[in-house]
Scaffold this motif. Structure first.
Motif, PDB file in Angstrom:
ATOM      1  N   ALA A 118       0.831  -1.201   0.000  1.00  0.00           N
ATOM      2  CA  ALA A 118       0.000   0.000   0.000  1.00  0.00           C
ATOM      3  C   ALA A 118       0.873   1.261   0.000  1.00  0.00           C
ATOM      4  N   LYS A 128      -6.211   0.218   6.373  1.00  0.00           N
ATOM      5  CA  LYS A 128      -5.997  -0.397   5.064  1.00  0.00           C
ATOM      6  C   LYS A 128      -5.040  -1.577   5.178  1.00  0.00           C
ATOM      7  N   LEU A 129      -5.212  -2.528   4.280  1.00  0.00           N
ATOM      8  CA  LEU A 129      -4.331  -3.690   4.246  1.00  0.00           C
ATOM      9  C   LEU A 129      -2.925  -3.260   3.842  1.00  0.00           C
ATOM     10  N   CYS A 137      -0.711  -4.989   2.246  1.00  0.00           N
ATOM     11  CA  CYS A 137      -0.397  -5.378   0.868  1.00  0.00           C
ATOM     12  C   CYS A 137      -1.584  -6.098   0.245  1.00  0.00           C
ATOM     13  N   HIS A 138      -1.492  -6.268  -1.051  1.00  0.00           N
ATOM     14  CA  HIS A 138      -2.505  -7.006  -1.789  1.00  0.00           C
ATOM     15  C   HIS A 138      -1.802  -8.094  -2.571  1.00  0.00           C
ATOM     16  N   PRO A 139      -2.214  -9.332  -2.548  1.00  0.00           N
ATOM     17  CA  PRO A 139      -3.330  -9.883  -1.791  1.00  0.00           C
ATOM     18  C   PRO A 139      -3.062  -9.873  -0.281  1.00  0.00           C
ATOM     19  N   PRO A 140      -4.121  -9.867   0.524  1.00  0.00           N
ATOM     20  CA  PRO A 140      -3.949  -9.825   1.981  1.00  0.00           C
ATOM     21  C   PRO A 140      -3.260 -11.082   2.512  1.00  0.00           C
ATOM     22  N   GLY A 151      -5.993 -10.393   7.774  1.00  0.00           N
ATOM     23  CA  GLY A 151      -5.181  -9.644   6.810  1.00  0.00           C
ATOM     24  C   GLY A 151      -4.403  -8.568   7.541  1.00  0.00           C
ATOM     25  N   THR A 200      -2.827  -5.289   8.466  1.00  0.00           N
ATOM     26  CA  THR A 200      -3.115  -3.900   8.109  1.00  0.00           C
ATOM     27  C   THR A 200      -1.868  -3.041   8.360  1.00  0.00           C
TER      28      THR A 200
END
Length: 181
Positions: free
Chosen positions: A61, A86-87, A89-92, A113, A115
């Protein structure tokens, strides 16, 4: 007990069950359903090791670079409260090791996940007893993911001074976020 076994083998109903036999799962898959924490797993949240096996690309993020946060102060002092939820990173992911350049590592965990707040909490736990003059670079500059160096760890970048509150934030320390092939 030998009488119970004889009755059972003859077809008569078993009247008393041995607890050692009763708790044994019939198959390995059945034992997973009996695991007492199965309700804490959230679909869509991954183990970093599984993602590494699949070669999934992680994206950190960008909000982490604009926090202007001093690592020895509580994450609750961060002005952007929305960014904390907010997470990271993606994917969590459920867990990530955060590695500092001098070798210190901390781990951020969250079964729903990880954050940005979880990462800040893990860092703060290591630095909360340090005085300002003990820290060479007290401000968080962001995180970097270097797939080749270590897939399962994020590198923590720090800077000497915080940005002015009204500046747009600095993106100078994040070079290898997701541009690599």
């Amino acid at each position: 007990m030998s009488a119970e076994v004889q009755e059972h083998s003859t077809g008569a109903p078993l009247k008393q069950v041995d607890s050692a036999i009763d708790d044994a799962p019939a198959s390995p898959s059945e034992s997973k359903t009996r695991h007492r924490r199965s309700s804490s797993t959230v679909s869509g949240v991954f183990n970093i090791n599984d993602l590494e096996k699949e070669g999934v690309e992680l994206k950190i993020a960008l909000e982490t670079q604009r926090l202007n946060w001093k690592v020895n102060s509580s994450p609750s002092t961060i002005e952007e409260k929305d960014a904390l939820q907010k997470l990271l990173c993606h994917p969590p992911i459920k867990k990530i090791d955060l590695k500092f350049p001098l070798g210190l590592e901390v781990t951020a965990r969250n079964n729903k996940g990880v954050t940005i707040k979880d990462a800040c909490d893990a860092i703060y736990k290591q630095f909360k007893k340090k005085a300002d003059d003990e820290l060479e670079s007290p401000y968080l500059a962001g995180f970097e993911w270097d797939r080749e160096e270590c897939y399962t760890k994020f590198i923590v970048h720090q800077k000497k001074t915080g940005d002015a509150p009204s500046s747009g934030g600095s993106k100078k320390k994040k070079g290898k976020g997701g541009d690599e092939a």
